[in-house]
Design a protein around this motif. Sequence first.
Motif, mmCIF file in Angstrom:
data_model
loop_
_atom_site.group_PDB
_atom_site.id
_atom_site.type_symbol
_atom_site.label_atom_id
_atom_site.label_comp_id
_atom_site.label_asym_id
_atom_site.label_seq_id
_atom_site.Cartn_x
_atom_site.Cartn_y
_atom_site.Cartn_z
ATOM 1 N N GLU A 157 -27.731 -64.072 11.244
ATOM 2 C CA GLU A 157 -28.669 -63.929 10.132
ATOM 3 C C GLU A 157 -28.081 -64.402 8.810
ATOM 4 O O GLU A 157 -28.805 -64.699 7.878
ATOM 5 C CB GLU A 157 -29.094 -62.466 9.997
ATOM 6 N N ARG B 60 -22.387 -65.263 21.476
ATOM 7 C CA ARG B 60 -22.955 -65.342 22.837
ATOM 8 C C ARG B 60 -22.308 -64.338 23.780
ATOM 9 O O ARG B 60 -22.942 -63.833 24.693
ATOM 10 C CB ARG B 60 -22.804 -66.751 23.385
ATOM 11 N N SER C 279 -24.816 -56.731 10.531
ATOM 12 C CA SER C 279 -25.767 -57.590 9.833
ATOM 13 C C SER C 279 -25.466 -57.632 8.336
ATOM 14 O O SER C 279 -25.748 -58.629 7.675
ATOM 15 C CB SER C 279 -27.207 -57.151 10.091
ATOM 16 N N GLY D 4 -21.373 -61.414 23.036
ATOM 17 C CA GLY D 4 -21.833 -60.066 22.709
ATOM 18 C C GLY D 4 -20.704 -59.170 22.224
ATOM 19 O O GLY D 4 -19.541 -59.557 22.185
ATOM 20 N N GLU D 5 -21.094 -57.966 21.863
ATOM 21 C CA GLU D 5 -20.122 -56.995 21.374
ATOM 22 C C GLU D 5 -19.330 -56.415 22.544
ATOM 23 O O GLU D 5 -19.859 -56.240 23.633
ATOM 24 C CB GLU D 5 -20.821 -55.863 20.623
ATOM 25 N N SER E 249 -26.640 -59.821 13.811
ATOM 26 C CA SER E 249 -27.342 -58.599 14.193
ATOM 27 C C SER E 249 -26.858 -58.094 15.546
ATOM 28 O O SER E 249 -26.219 -58.822 16.306
ATOM 29 C CB SER E 249 -28.851 -58.851 14.256
ATOM 30 N N ASP E 250 -27.190 -56.849 15.854
ATOM 31 C CA ASP E 250 -26.852 -56.266 17.148
ATOM 32 C C ASP E 250 -27.546 -56.985 18.302
ATOM 33 O O ASP E 250 -27.148 -56.839 19.453
ATOM 34 C CB ASP E 250 -27.212 -54.779 17.182
ATOM 35 N N THR E 251 -28.573 -57.765 17.982
ATOM 36 C CA THR E 251 -29.281 -58.531 19.018
ATOM 37 C C THR E 251 -28.714 -59.947 19.151
ATOM 38 O O THR E 251 -29.371 -60.820 19.712
ATOM 39 C CB THR E 251 -30.792 -58.597 18.714
ATOM 40 N N CYS E 252 -27.499 -60.140 18.626
ATOM 41 C CA CYS E 252 -26.783 -61.425 18.729
ATOM 42 C C CYS E 252 -27.477 -62.557 17.981
ATOM 43 O O CYS E 252 -27.431 -63.707 18.395
ATOM 44 C CB CYS E 252 -26.553 -61.810 20.192
ATOM 45 N N ARG E 253 -28.094 -62.241 16.877
ATOM 46 C CA ARG E 253 -28.751 -63.251 16.057
ATOM 47 C C ARG E 253 -27.938 -63.463 14.783
ATOM 48 O O ARG E 253 -27.638 -62.514 14.057
ATOM 49 C CB ARG E 253 -30.158 -62.792 15.693
#
Length: 92
Positions: A56, A11, A22, A13-14, A50-54
């Motif tokens: 996986e 949450r 990923s 983030g990076e 993932s880079d979109t904070c998902r």
Amino acid sequence: LDRREVLDLVRGGEDSEVEFKSRFSNPEKIAAEIVALANTGGGAILFGVSDTCRVEGLDNADRVEEELREVCAHDIIPPIHPYMDKVSFDNG
């Protein structure tokens, strides 16, 4: 780390202390990122995110751990001894 702690990192983030991957795909790039984190006081690389904070997950977490240990032991001088945790989620 437990699920809650991982989700808190995701949450957030990076940033300079947290990196998302990923999958394990480029050993040279991973080694450079590990060295950068080590040189700045540490941090975390979360694989399966993932880079979109998902979140996986990974197809084979044991293989990724083995490859990371190889990179840290043989591709980084002096070797780095990372702390690794595997956290299970419903999707892997």
